[in-house]
Scaffold this motif. Structure first.
Motif: not given
Length: 325
Positions: A56-57, A59-63, A2
């Protein structure tokens, strides 16, 4: 893996996203959403880097595991990225040779002790130097800072090389500085982009002078190449530096890529040994210029970004200089 591109829709960032996709990564770009869409296959995330809640908003849960940062223009942008992305496996940061306080910059290595700006003003160089310190302090040896020089190639919105191609293509008598033997070096955005992705993959750290090798061409050599590729009959009319300055010609702006002799003496004398050791490629200059010309002919000229000077010698000023010769 990613991979997040901070930037990704204009020039270098666009080439980074393309290179990452070609290398098989899952790619997202983070931009304000005002300069177009990323390459097909990349996810478009939007937000203001100066807003600590925006990344952060988005990206959500995408790391992301890898980061290539092409768009850091403020200290808050660096702080916010460090807070959210400090755990990345590899982080390649596009800085600038302007981050150096003293010139010419010599060789750099993994432990880079050359002084960079530490002032708190909002000039370009000090901001880039601050970004290096902020992000490097969090990521340590997983952080690479690419101190880029002159970047050229397709999708260039600044239109420096592009202006010369357009002007030379019109032909006729063309005002040029009389310093045609002045050395000049540059890097193709596509070469730099692919290399940045590779450095992030490797978790490579340290500082690198990321430009072409010293003496790769001259100012006159570049202009001659533009004339050949544009198929032009342009005739150079060299004008001494003192006359250009007295007439109000602004170095780098009115005659793109030109610097007065005292500045040029050190500006192009940059040691790139480490870049070559780490594999930063140098494609033929002819290819870079030809591809830029082909792209320009097939697209409208993009707008110059806010805060940048519109490059090129005004027609009335050129006519004034030509009238005396």
């Amino acid at each position: 893996m990613r991979l997040l591109v901070l930037g990704g829709t204009r020039f270098l960032g666009r080439h980074v996203a393309t290179a990452a996709l070609e290398r098989g990564h899952e790619v997202a770009t983070f931009t304000r959403g005002v300069s177009g869409e990323p390459p097909l296959g990349a996810r478009a995330l939007h937000g203001d880097r100066d807003d600590p809640a925006a990344l952060p908003k988005a990206l959500g849960g995408w790391s992301p595991e890898l980061v290539v940062d092409t768009s850091c223009q403020t200290r808050p942008a660096a702080l916010n990225a460090a807070d959210v992305l400090g755990v990345a496996h590899g982080y390649a940061f596009v800085s600038s040779l302007n981050a150096y306080r003293d010139w010419p910059p010599g060789p750099v290595g993994p432990e880079d002790g050359q002084p960079t700006w530490t002032t708190e003003d909002d000039d370009y160089g000090p901001i880039k130097a601050a970004g290096e310190r902020i992000l490097g302090g969090v990521l340590g040896d997983r952080f690479l800072t690419a101190r880029a020089g002159l970047i050229i190639g397709p999708h260039d919105p600044i239109h420096r090389l592009g202006w010369w191609l357009d002007r030379i293509a019109r032909g006729g008598r063309v005002v040029v500085p009389d310093a045609l033997d002045q050395p000049i070096a540059m890097v193709d955005a596509r070469d730099l982009a692919g290399w940045l992705v590779e450095m992030a993959e490797r978790g490579q750290g340290g500082a690198v002078n990321a430009t072409g090798p010293t003496g790769m061409t001259t100012y006159g050599g570049l202009l001659d190449l533009c004339r050949e590729i544009a198929g032009s009959d342009a005739e150079w009319v060299p004008v001494p530096e003192a006359e250009l300055l007295a007439a109000g010609v602004q170095p780098w702006v009115h005659l793109p890529l030109w610097l007065p002799a005292e500045d040029a003496r050190t500006a192009w004398d940059v040691d790139t040994t480490r870049a070559r050791t780490l594999g930063l490629p140098v494609r033929p200059l002819r290819t870079s210029v030809a591809d830029t010309w082909a792209w320009q002919q097939g697209s409208e000229r993009p707008p110059v970004p806010p805060g940048r000077d519109d490059p090129g010698l005004p027609a009335d000023l050129e006519a004034q200089l030509l009238a005396t010769r």
